[in-house]
Design a protein around this motif. Structure first.
Motif, mmCIF file in Angstrom:
data_model
loop_
_atom_site.group_PDB
_atom_site.id
_atom_site.type_symbol
_atom_site.label_atom_id
_atom_site.label_comp_id
_atom_site.label_asym_id
_atom_site.label_seq_id
_atom_site.Cartn_x
_atom_site.Cartn_y
_atom_site.Cartn_z
ATOM 1 N N SER A 165 3.408 23.859 -23.264
ATOM 2 C CA SER A 165 3.554 25.242 -22.632
ATOM 3 C C SER A 165 5.127 25.722 -22.730
ATOM 4 N N TYR A 211 8.328 30.580 -21.549
ATOM 5 C CA TYR A 211 7.677 32.103 -22.005
ATOM 6 C C TYR A 211 8.831 32.888 -22.167
ATOM 7 N N ASN A 227 -0.101 26.804 -24.354
ATOM 8 C CA ASN A 227 -0.383 27.356 -23.012
ATOM 9 C C ASN A 227 0.491 28.466 -22.984
ATOM 10 N N LYS A 232 1.570 33.038 -22.087
ATOM 11 C CA LYS A 232 1.056 34.116 -21.458
ATOM 12 C C LYS A 232 2.201 35.118 -21.864
ATOM 13 N N ARG A 278 4.505 38.173 -20.931
ATOM 14 C CA ARG A 278 5.084 38.763 -19.651
ATOM 15 C C ARG A 278 5.195 40.136 -19.808
ATOM 16 N N LYS A 334 -6.917 31.066 -13.110
ATOM 17 C CA LYS A 334 -6.265 30.280 -11.875
ATOM 18 C C LYS A 334 -6.952 30.860 -10.686
ATOM 19 N N SER A 372 -3.492 32.333 -7.841
ATOM 20 C CA SER A 372 -2.463 32.931 -8.206
ATOM 21 C C SER A 372 -1.502 33.402 -7.229
ATOM 22 N N ASP A 384 -1.789 38.423 -11.894
ATOM 23 C CA ASP A 384 -1.965 38.065 -13.057
ATOM 24 C C ASP A 384 -2.428 36.527 -12.938
ATOM 25 N N TRP A 428 -4.557 34.673 -14.922
ATOM 26 C CA TRP A 428 -5.074 33.792 -16.042
ATOM 27 C C TRP A 428 -4.102 33.691 -17.293
ATOM 28 N N GLU A 429 -4.268 32.591 -18.029
ATOM 29 C CA GLU A 429 -3.258 32.181 -18.920
ATOM 30 C C GLU A 429 -4.173 31.778 -20.156
ATOM 31 N N ARG A 430 -3.406 31.873 -21.381
ATOM 32 C CA ARG A 430 -4.119 31.673 -22.556
ATOM 33 C C ARG A 430 -3.920 30.263 -22.961
ATOM 34 N N THR A 474 4.470 23.800 -14.584
ATOM 35 C CA THR A 474 3.769 24.865 -15.122
ATOM 36 C C THR A 474 2.385 25.151 -15.064
#
Lengths: 295, 295
Positions: free
Chosen positions: B30, B33, B73, B75, B77, B109, B112, B123, B125-127, B208
């Motif tokens: 991860s 970001y 992992n 996402k 922003r 998640k 969150s 938000d 969820w994450e990829r 994270t």
DNA sequence: GTTCCGCATGAATCGATAG
DNA sequence: ACTATCGATTCATGCGGAA
């Protein structure tokens, strides 16, 4: 106040040109996924998908009000062991066209299509991509608030010592402020993940998404008497939901069978509505008490 | 059987060049970001993100075995009211680099972080983007099976008589065969959505992602004694999970505090087992450790 | 009326087979 | 080689009929 529901038979690429600009508050649609519904919609090839869609999204940009929202339900399919890239390419192209890519909601499907393959699991989510004309748009968040779930309860229970402390020590802290707000609250705002089941038991019209999906976004982005459009109407889920909720709507459908089916439902509904005294009960303006279930 | 856990202090863009090719079974990481952790990681600007990452992913492609998997992992922003496009651009660029974009898992998640904004929700969820070197890769699906839902329970309970009969009468029948398989089955395959809570209880180093996340992919894509790498180690969640699960692992970290923290944990872990043989220094390379316990 | 249970029905994907 | 079609796999859901 009367609710209009216009069901139009034709190709949206042509029909949309005849609509005036800045008249729609919400576009909610699910175009045929690339190559997916070959028998019914003609199946756009993945390589041609962006070129096929851009002229349509250009018209959608024109008819949308400056404060309006476009929700696009889509998911890329697997081709030759890989996810296709046409959705990403479409987002990039639509930004160049003038759209703002505000957010991507996730529809987490409770019941995904079954199957087993050696190198992947079942696909149980779809994209709900939110586009706008600018940073400023109408959003009625309180209309989709949901009951406090287990999470908030336990969080308040367990962390209240720490959080309250923080609340005292840091006055300007957004976090502390939020916590104190929650204490007297039984509803919370949802997140950007919607956990819904598909409706796959309907024999006549195979709706591609459950009615809760357009309902949620209609509540969130429109008020009663606003206008919703679905340029790929299909079985009319979006328009029927709009109608129930007191929103005007337009539906465009290229296949006659789907068009006819929805028209028949609307017409039957009109007859019911115009019986004396029944006029307003079925619109359900403030009857917005159902909830999207979250785990 | 010994399990190695190599914790390396340095910039992965440089460190990765010194690793041999085709040695890693799973890359799970991860990265910071874009612009996200300005104070700790230096915050890559969104516009530079792809250019910054491509040299690293090129090295990752080199060290990964042909049957290996890369789970990223990430996402995007929000910047100026819009989601940034660097993740989509990165996927497109990595495909040109030779990667297969096999799948996109979603981490949904459960809890969150709270907050409220006028034009978006929290938000949650994450990829988890899966890349491979080709269509063929190792995947041990049965290792991540989950308890069965309602359907199979009732089906097995109620239909077993009929189905067993059918099983006897029709030997070649796929249906009959399936049923006999089901009889001893209380688990089903998961989907591509992982519904996990975030870890909010880690006081020292803010991980994270929860340890369940790397654990799930380590089980799915590696066997014991395989090798896992996390080029952006952070608090070492991936490496500690690998170690617990009997997988060799490599962790690269650019910040000394994180590096030191993980190293201390690994060393303490090792001292417990092999107190007399304390022979390691602080160089970090080839820091051989021994397996503590299996799954 | 309830509850229970069988059943059809999916925006799916892979590998093999056929043209 | 390259595309088109087909069979096999799998499981949550809600309907309708039965107990």
């Amino acid at each position: 106040m009367r609710v209009k529901t216009d069901i139009i038979f034709g190709d949206c690429a042509e029909v949309l040109c005849h609509l005036p600009e800045n008249v729609v508050d919400l576009i909610f649609t699910s175009p045929s996924y690339a190559d997916q519904r070959k028998k019914t919609y003609g199946g756009i090839h993945p390589d041609k998908y962006v070129d096929w869609f851009l002229p349509i999204s250009k018209e959608l940009l024109r008819i949308l009000k400056p404060t309006g929202t476009f929700i696009l339900n889509i998911k890329e399919r697997v081709i030759n062991g890989e996810r296709s890239t046409y959705v990403m390419e479409l987002i990039l192209a639509m930004r160049k066209q003038g759209w703002f890519w505000t957010e991507e909601f996730i529809w987490h499907k409770k019941n995904s299509y079954p199957g087993k393959w050696p190198n992947r699991f079942r696909d149980s989510w779809e994209r709900l991509i939110q586009f706008n004309k600018s940073k400023k748009f109408n959003m009625y968040q309180e209309k989709v608030m949901i009951p406090v779930g287990g999470w908030a309860k336990t969080r308040l229970k367990n962390l209240s010592d720490v959080d309250k402390l923080r609340d005292k020590s840091k006055v300007g802290s957004g976090f502390g402020k939020n916590v104190s707000n929650w204490l007297n609250r039984d509803k919370v705002y949802p997140t950007n993940v919607l956990h819904l089941a598909t409706e796959c038991n309907n024999k006549n019209h195979s709706a591609t998404f459950p009615k809760e999906l357009p309902e949620w976004f209609i509540k969130l982005f429109t008020r009663p008497n606003d206008t919703v459009i679905d340029p790929f109407m299909g079985s009319g889920t979006t328009n029927l939901a709009s109608r129930r909720m007191g929103r005007n709507s337009i539906g465009i459908e290229i296949l006659y069978d789907y068009y006819k089916g929805v028209r028949d439902q609307i017409e039957a509904d009109e007859l019911v509505l115009f019986e004396p005294e029944k006029k307003y009960e079925t619109t359900g303006l403030n009857n917005e008490c159902y909830r999207v279930r979250r785990e």
